[in-house]
Design a protein around this motif. Sequence first.
Motif, PDB file in Angstrom:
ATOM      1  N   GLU A  99      -0.081   3.470  -9.270  1.00  0.00           N
ATOM      2  CA  GLU A  99      -0.556   3.072 -10.721  1.00  0.00           C
ATOM      3  C   GLU A  99      -1.894   2.177 -10.572  1.00  0.00           C
ATOM      4  O   GLU A  99      -2.720   2.412 -11.561  1.00  0.00           O
ATOM      5  CB  GLU A  99       0.569   2.306 -11.055  1.00  0.00           C
ATOM      6  N   ALA A 100      -2.147   1.274  -9.882  1.00  0.00           N
ATOM      7  CA  ALA A 100      -3.149   0.443  -9.855  1.00  0.00           C
ATOM      8  C   ALA A 100      -4.433   1.302  -9.617  1.00  0.00           C
ATOM      9  O   ALA A 100      -5.264   1.316 -10.061  1.00  0.00           O
ATOM     10  CB  ALA A 100      -3.090  -0.614  -8.744  1.00  0.00           C
ATOM     11  N   LEU A 155      -0.432  10.105 -14.416  1.00  0.00           N
ATOM     12  CA  LEU A 155       0.228   9.922 -13.145  1.00  0.00           C
ATOM     13  C   LEU A 155       1.700  10.665 -13.435  1.00  0.00           C
ATOM     14  O   LEU A 155       2.254  10.284 -14.483  1.00  0.00           O
ATOM     15  CB  LEU A 155       0.364   8.563 -12.626  1.00  0.00           C
ATOM     16  N   CYS A 156       2.023  11.314 -12.525  1.00  0.00           N
ATOM     17  CA  CYS A 156       3.513  11.865 -12.674  1.00  0.00           C
ATOM     18  C   CYS A 156       4.239  11.763 -11.248  1.00  0.00           C
ATOM     19  O   CYS A 156       4.000  12.101 -10.108  1.00  0.00           O
ATOM     20  CB  CYS A 156       3.341  13.618 -12.894  1.00  0.00           C
ATOM     21  N   THR A 199       0.982  -1.305   0.100  1.00  0.00           N
ATOM     22  CA  THR A 199      -0.169   0.006   0.090  1.00  0.00           C
ATOM     23  C   THR A 199       0.826   1.149  -0.019  1.00  0.00           C
ATOM     24  O   THR A 199       1.715   1.356   1.006  1.00  0.00           O
ATOM     25  CB  THR A 199      -1.083  -0.147   1.505  1.00  0.00           C
ATOM     26  N   GLY A 200       0.450   2.053  -0.663  1.00  0.00           N
ATOM     27  CA  GLY A 200       1.268   3.516  -0.979  1.00  0.00           C
ATOM     28  C   GLY A 200       2.372   3.493  -1.921  1.00  0.00           C
ATOM     29  O   GLY A 200       3.057   4.442  -2.131  1.00  0.00           O
ATOM     30  N   VAL A 218      -4.670   9.861  -2.381  1.00  0.00           N
ATOM     31  CA  VAL A 218      -4.908   9.715  -3.772  1.00  0.00           C
ATOM     32  C   VAL A 218      -6.402   8.932  -3.884  1.00  0.00           C
ATOM     33  O   VAL A 218      -6.924   9.369  -4.760  1.00  0.00           O
ATOM     34  CB  VAL A 218      -3.768   8.830  -4.493  1.00  0.00           C
ATOM     35  N   ARG A 219      -6.695   7.948  -3.125  1.00  0.00           N
ATOM     36  CA  ARG A 219      -7.919   7.257  -3.326  1.00  0.00           C
ATOM     37  C   ARG A 219      -9.034   8.225  -2.892  1.00  0.00           C
ATOM     38  O   ARG A 219     -10.083   8.331  -3.540  1.00  0.00           O
ATOM     39  CB  ARG A 219      -7.906   6.016  -2.421  1.00  0.00           C
ATOM     40  N   GLU A 220      -8.975   8.900  -1.746  1.00  0.00           N
ATOM     41  CA  GLU A 220     -10.101   9.767  -1.611  1.00  0.00           C
ATOM     42  C   GLU A 220     -10.501  10.981  -2.682  1.00  0.00           C
ATOM     43  O   GLU A 220     -11.576  11.270  -2.938  1.00  0.00           O
ATOM     44  CB  GLU A 220      -9.748  10.544  -0.389  1.00  0.00           C
TER      45      GLU A 220
END
Length: 567
Positions: free
Chosen positions: A286-287, A301-302, A279-280, A323-325
């Motif tokens: 990327e996933a 994505l950079c 995780t992270g 990122v997910r939120e």
Amino acid sequence: MSSSAPPTTEPPVTRSLFAGPGEQGRGLVWRAVGEAVAAAALVLLVHEAESGIGAGLVGEAADLAVLGIVLVLVRRRFPAACVIGLAALMGAVPSVALLTAVAAYTATRQLRSSRQRVGVLLGAAALAMGVCAVFAPALAVGSSLFGLALGAVLAVATVVVPGLVGTAAGQQGRLLRALRERAAASEEARRLAESESRMRERSRIAAEMHDLVGHRLSLVSLHAGGLEMALEKAAPELRDEAAVVRRATRDAMQELREALGVLGPLESDTGTGALTDATGTRADIEALVEESRRGGIPVELCWAGADLDARPARVRRAVHRVVREALTNVHRYAAGAHVTVAVRHTEERVAVRVRNGVPPTRPAASTGLGSGRGLAGLRERVALLGGDLEAARTPGGGFDVAADIPAAPGPGAETTDARPDAGGPVVADEPAVRLSVLQRRVAGAVIGLLGLTGVGVMVLFGVLLVDRSRYDLAYERPERPRVGMTKEQVQRAVPADDGLSRAAAAGHEPPRPPSATECLYPYTDASAEGGRLPLVRYCFRSDTLIAIDRFTVPMVTEPHSGSTTHD
């Protein structure tokens, strides 16, 4: 836990006669003293102004002005009664006109019911007109019609106009209080929502720590148990050491559960967001990006810097959550908008930024802008690591979420922003509060003084107009005086008997009819021509008009010593 002590009852609060709703304190007496002095000054000022217009307007009951001062002092305690009393008193003593205006303003500002306000204003205005019409002949001010006109002017200027202003001010004050209460309730609701979000995020953090650290401890305990069994025959002297490791691991697991219970109830984090050792990392981010692309979101994505696999698990979990939120919010409120996910990893910091543009189609109206609880939880998680998180709209209409996280946070990294709100009200600076109260009071005093000045000008202007039309209002009748009319009919048709006219006619009037018992010399406002003043004399015999004589007398340019001036 109940107490056996009897309930305490608060002593009844004695309300002062000078206090308004909710007012208490010793300063009320000093305020009443100041108001009494100001009220006396207003009465004297109006008295002098009315005396300059006409001495008869002052009346013969000026001592009742003291009662008016008393009424204006208790107007906050008895608003309606004071307005009615001052309006009735004004009919006999016009000098209390400004005091009536003050009481009308206060009463309509305090009364909440529109029916009460209308009733008080109409009743006070009608009472002022009626009393003035009754007392005008008794005080030798003029006829009842003149008193009615004077009362109407006073009622409009000192009851109706201040009452309307007081009504508007009272409604504005109540509206401001309602808005303040609503704003306080909204702020409290927001504080509670953020606190709930923090607690939920802490509970989630506790679950993550339990799952990851607990898993490691379980493995240690398992291997220690296997080692204990293996050493039972091979090296019995080391078996006890393996048992100590197993028991220590078990105790550590129990202490971990107790420590994590402070953050919140333990919950399992399952589903697509389940956290693992990866995780992270860059592959995990990327996933997440690829998952959003499959959902129809153009994501770029950079990644700058090394991977995060060597960083602490709590840092990687924070990056994953941010990122997910942010991508979840894009799916909800900006579907189809172009998104840029940038992760910059240095030796000291990890910067994460998710920025989206304007969606091609506007979101449904029902989605709104969201509750903001997810961002509050993210802010809590980042703050616990000693970092910062900012989320705001961009000038172009998109949204930007930026998090700055320490790459190696210390064991006690936590900022004051992460602490739960105390929930108490924000205490303002006391000197600033005192200054603000003083400014409001000074502004109120200035506005009140200007308002009283305006009311005073209205009163004097209206009284001046009524006084100039005194005799037109009092004596204008369709039927002109003629021989044979009674004395009462003549007195209603002509101005009152005037001492100056009688004195001017002495020695210059034609002989009276031999049967005349008395004569009437009414006041005249005719202009002199050729140095002579025209006069009219009405002579009566046994209350019947027998002669009407019109003559002129010479004008006296210098009045004799001790002569009076006609009102």
